[in-house]
Scaffold this motif. Structure first.
Motif, PDB file in Angstrom:
ATOM      1  N   CYS A 100      27.088  45.248  63.750  1.00 50.84           N
ATOM      2  CA  CYS A 100      25.789  44.876  64.710  1.00 50.84           C
ATOM      3  C   CYS A 100      24.829  45.756  64.063  1.00 50.84           C
ATOM      4  O   CYS A 100      24.979  46.349  63.069  1.00 50.84           O
ATOM      5  CB  CYS A 100      26.235  45.311  65.956  1.00 50.84           C
ATOM      6  SG  CYS A 100      26.471  47.188  66.111  1.00 50.84           S
ATOM      7  N   LEU A 122      25.065  41.141  67.490  1.00 47.22           N
ATOM      8  CA  LEU A 122      25.852  41.271  66.619  1.00 47.22           C
ATOM      9  C   LEU A 122      25.318  40.488  65.247  1.00 47.22           C
ATOM     10  O   LEU A 122      24.549  39.631  65.063  1.00 47.22           O
ATOM     11  CB  LEU A 122      26.927  40.220  67.233  1.00 47.22           C
ATOM     12  CG  LEU A 122      27.550  40.964  68.443  1.00 47.22           C
ATOM     13  CD1 LEU A 122      28.611  39.772  69.151  1.00 47.22           C
ATOM     14  CD2 LEU A 122      28.308  42.204  68.378  1.00 47.22           C
ATOM     15  N   ALA A 127      28.409  36.932  65.269  1.00 52.76           N
ATOM     16  CA  ALA A 127      27.171  36.668  65.811  1.00 52.76           C
ATOM     17  C   ALA A 127      26.895  35.062  66.224  1.00 52.76           C
ATOM     18  O   ALA A 127      26.182  34.692  66.950  1.00 52.76           O
ATOM     19  CB  ALA A 127      26.039  36.980  64.767  1.00 52.76           C
TER      20      ALA A 127
END
Length: 194
Positions: A100, A122, A127
């Motif tokens: 992250c 993220l 993500a």
């Protein structure tokens, strides 16, 4: 609160539950209502399956506005993103390999029990599954009489960092429930295939 506990079985009697070479075990996944301290659902599976496999089934009845609390074994970001889309708030422990970036620091330095409080996004493969901004709170938690630093993730951006840490501490209620269940019922035998 969603969690699981292993139940040791006899390897020679239950082929479906082979876990290791000479061991057999089942995994009891449970959802506990913290208001009533009663189970809302349970699934018993072979122990070889990963905990996150049953998370969606256990959370199917969780309604918008409710809070789901998970240990890191249930941290499947596609499932967690689905909960966010349904309006379910969640608190989970972050895995050690969490990728992250910090979007904004919500706290400068330690403040009481809270060591860090950041708004994050993220990165990496996670993500794509969970594109929402998350809150990452770092706080010490007592485990077996020792303080351990733990990192928590939540999709609720308004709660205080202490509330997030306290909610995760409530997860220990299901650990206590499983312990009492095993001791009270004295689970010595498990028969059946379904």
């Amino acid at each position: 609160v969603v969690d699981s506990t292993p139940i040791q079985l006899m390897a020679r009697s239950l082929d479906w539950a082979k876990h290791r070479r000479r061991k057999a075990a089942a995994q009891c996944h449970g959802r506990l209502n913290l208001q009533s301290c009663l189970p809302r659902g349970a699934i018993v599976d072979p122990a070889a399956e990963h905990d996150s496999v049953r998370a969606r089934e256990l959370c199917a009845q969780v309604q918008a506005g409710e809070i789901a609390i998970f240990d890191q074994a249930y941290a499947d970001f596609a499932h967690l993103a689905d909960l966010s889309m349904r309006g379910v708030f969640r608190v989970t422990r972050a895995k050690d390999n969490l990728q992250c970036r910090v979007v904004r620091k919500l706290q400068d330095g330690p403040d009481g029990n809270i060591l860090r409080d950041d708004l994050i996004a993220l990165t990496g493969p996670a993500a794509h599954h969970d594109p929402v901004e998350l809150r990452r709170v770092t706080a010490p938690v007592e485990v077996a009489g020792e303080l351990r630093e733990m990192v928590f993730l939540t999709n609720h951006l308004e709660w205080s960092a202490q509330t997030i840490a306290d909610l995760y501490r409530c997860r220990w209620s299901i650990e206590t429930f499983f312990k009492e269940l095993k001791q009270t019922l004295q689970l010595a035998d498990f028969l059946g295939h379904s």
